[in-house]
Design an enzyme around this catalytic site. Structure first.
Site, short mmCIF file in Angstrom:
data_model
loop_
_atom_site.label_atom_id
_atom_site.label_comp_id
_atom_site.label_asym_id
_atom_site.label_seq_id
_atom_site.Cartn_x
_atom_site.Cartn_y
_atom_site.Cartn_z
N CYS A 165 0.69 -1.16 0.18
CA CYS A 165 0.45 -0.46 0.46
C CYS A 165 0.66 1.26 0.50
O CYS A 165 0.33 2.75 -0.41
CB CYS A 165 -1.43 -0.46 0.96
SG CYS A 165 -1.64 -1.50 1.29
N ASP B 36 2.70 2.38 2.14
CA ASP B 36 2.85 2.93 3.85
C ASP B 36 2.92 1.69 4.14
O ASP B 36 2.19 1.08 4.24
CB ASP B 36 1.47 3.58 4.68
CG ASP B 36 1.81 5.03 4.24
OD1 ASP B 36 3.17 5.41 3.66
OD2 ASP B 36 1.13 5.35 3.25
N CYS C 77 5.82 8.50 3.13
CA CYS C 77 6.76 9.31 3.14
C CYS C 77 6.97 10.63 4.51
O CYS C 77 7.11 9.95 5.31
CB CYS C 77 5.93 10.42 2.47
SG CYS C 77 3.82 10.34 3.54
N CYS D 182 -1.33 8.83 7.57
CA CYS D 182 -0.18 8.66 8.15
C CYS D 182 -0.16 9.19 9.31
O CYS D 182 0.52 8.44 10.69
CB CYS D 182 1.10 9.93 8.10
SG CYS D 182 1.65 9.66 6.08
#
Ligand code: FES
Length: 298
Positions: free
Chosen positions: A35, A37, A61, A105
């Site tokens: 995915c 992450d 990221c 995130c």
């Protein structure tokens, strides 16, 4: 290029607590490389049961790194009970904000923490993570429970926002309809709660009749019409509401049940707890309409 604030950039460029603790007391993993992450959190407790050390490893990221990094700082010194209260909102606030499209995130950070706490409570052996709920977004492996959680905790009201917070809906898009249905369900509950709270404590006679009429037309009639029936409001005498069933409902053997468990229950819910509903038994050509009902209809 995303518009990150200086604090996010600082935690991204100089992350704190990167790595993995040997023999940790808790391990939590969230996301997946597929995915884009993934985050692994490990923590160790001191003798007093407080988090003495926490480290993270992530593939993601700048905002994933910054979220995980600041979260490890936030939980150091906390007890397990205190740490489990940390939300993705706390992480975002501590960072001074994240771009809307990067909110997932912070959610990943919170979920890794919750998974690590669960792992700690389940024993030192790493337990396979049990998926709770039904998978709604197969592209990102997100369940209905996870979607409900981000909607409620972050007060979301669009599919796009849900995608920003947990990625669901951000791939092929085939789950977007189901996500919208979950949003509608939660919004419906919220509106019902607000309506109940907004229920005036003391209604005038006219207000009460208007509310009864509205409840009948918006809440009760659609249910009866679905079975080929209908209902008319005949009169209101204090807390006694007299109604007449029409169509299929007038011949239905379960009319008594419908009267109490549908009509009376809805009027109690939306108008007043002390409403009692009775059925007009006599067949009449022109229903007698109380003059106050006529006034309320104007
Ligand atoms: S199934 Fe959710 S985006 Fe594809």
């Amino acid at each position: 290029m995303w518009d990150y604030n200086p604090k996010v950039m600082e935690y991204f460029l100089h992350p704190k607590n990167a790595g993995e603790i040997e023999n940790p007391d808790g391990v939590g993993e969230e996301g997946s490389l597929a995915c884009g992450d993934a985050l692994k959190l490990t923590f160790k407790l001191d003798k007093a049961g407080r988090i003495a050390d926490a480290k993270f490893k992530t593939f993601g990221c700048a905002s994933a790194i910054a979220s995980a990094s600041i979260m490890t700082e936030m939980i150091k010194g906390l007890t397990i009970e205190e740490a489990e209260k940390v939300t993705n909102k706390d992480i975002v606030d501590k960072l001074g904000g994240l771009p809307e499209q990067k909110m997932h995130c912070s959610v990943m950070g919170m979920e890794a923490l919750q998974a690590a706490i669960k792992n700690y409570r389940g024993g030192k052996e790493k337990q396979p993570q049990k998926i709770e709920g039904k998978i709604v977004c197969t592209c990102f492996g997100v369940t209905d429970k996870e979607i409900e959680k981000v909607i409620i905790e972050n007060d979301l009201d669009s599919v796009e926002q849900v995608t920003n917070y947990c990625k669901a809906g951000g791939g092929c898009g085939s789950c977007r309809g189901e996500i919208q249905m979950i949003i509608n369900k939660i919004r419906g509950k919220k509106e019902k709660g607000a309506e109940a709270q907004a229920k005036p404590k003391k209604l005038t006679n006219l207000q009460k009749i208007q509310l009864i009429q509205r409840t009948i037309s918006e809440q009760i009639r659609p249910l009866l019409k679905a079975d080929g029936g209908d209902i008319d409001l005949i009169d209101v005498e204090g807390n006694k509401v007299i109604v007449a069933f029409r169509g299929m409902c007038s011949q239905c053997r379960t009319a008594e049940f419908t009267l109490k468990d549908v009509v009376e229950a809805k009027l109690k819910e939306f108008v007043s707890d002390d409403i009692v509903v009775e059925e007009e038994k006599t067949m009449i050509d022109e229903p007698h309409i109380h003059k106050e009902i006529k006034r309320a209809e104007k």
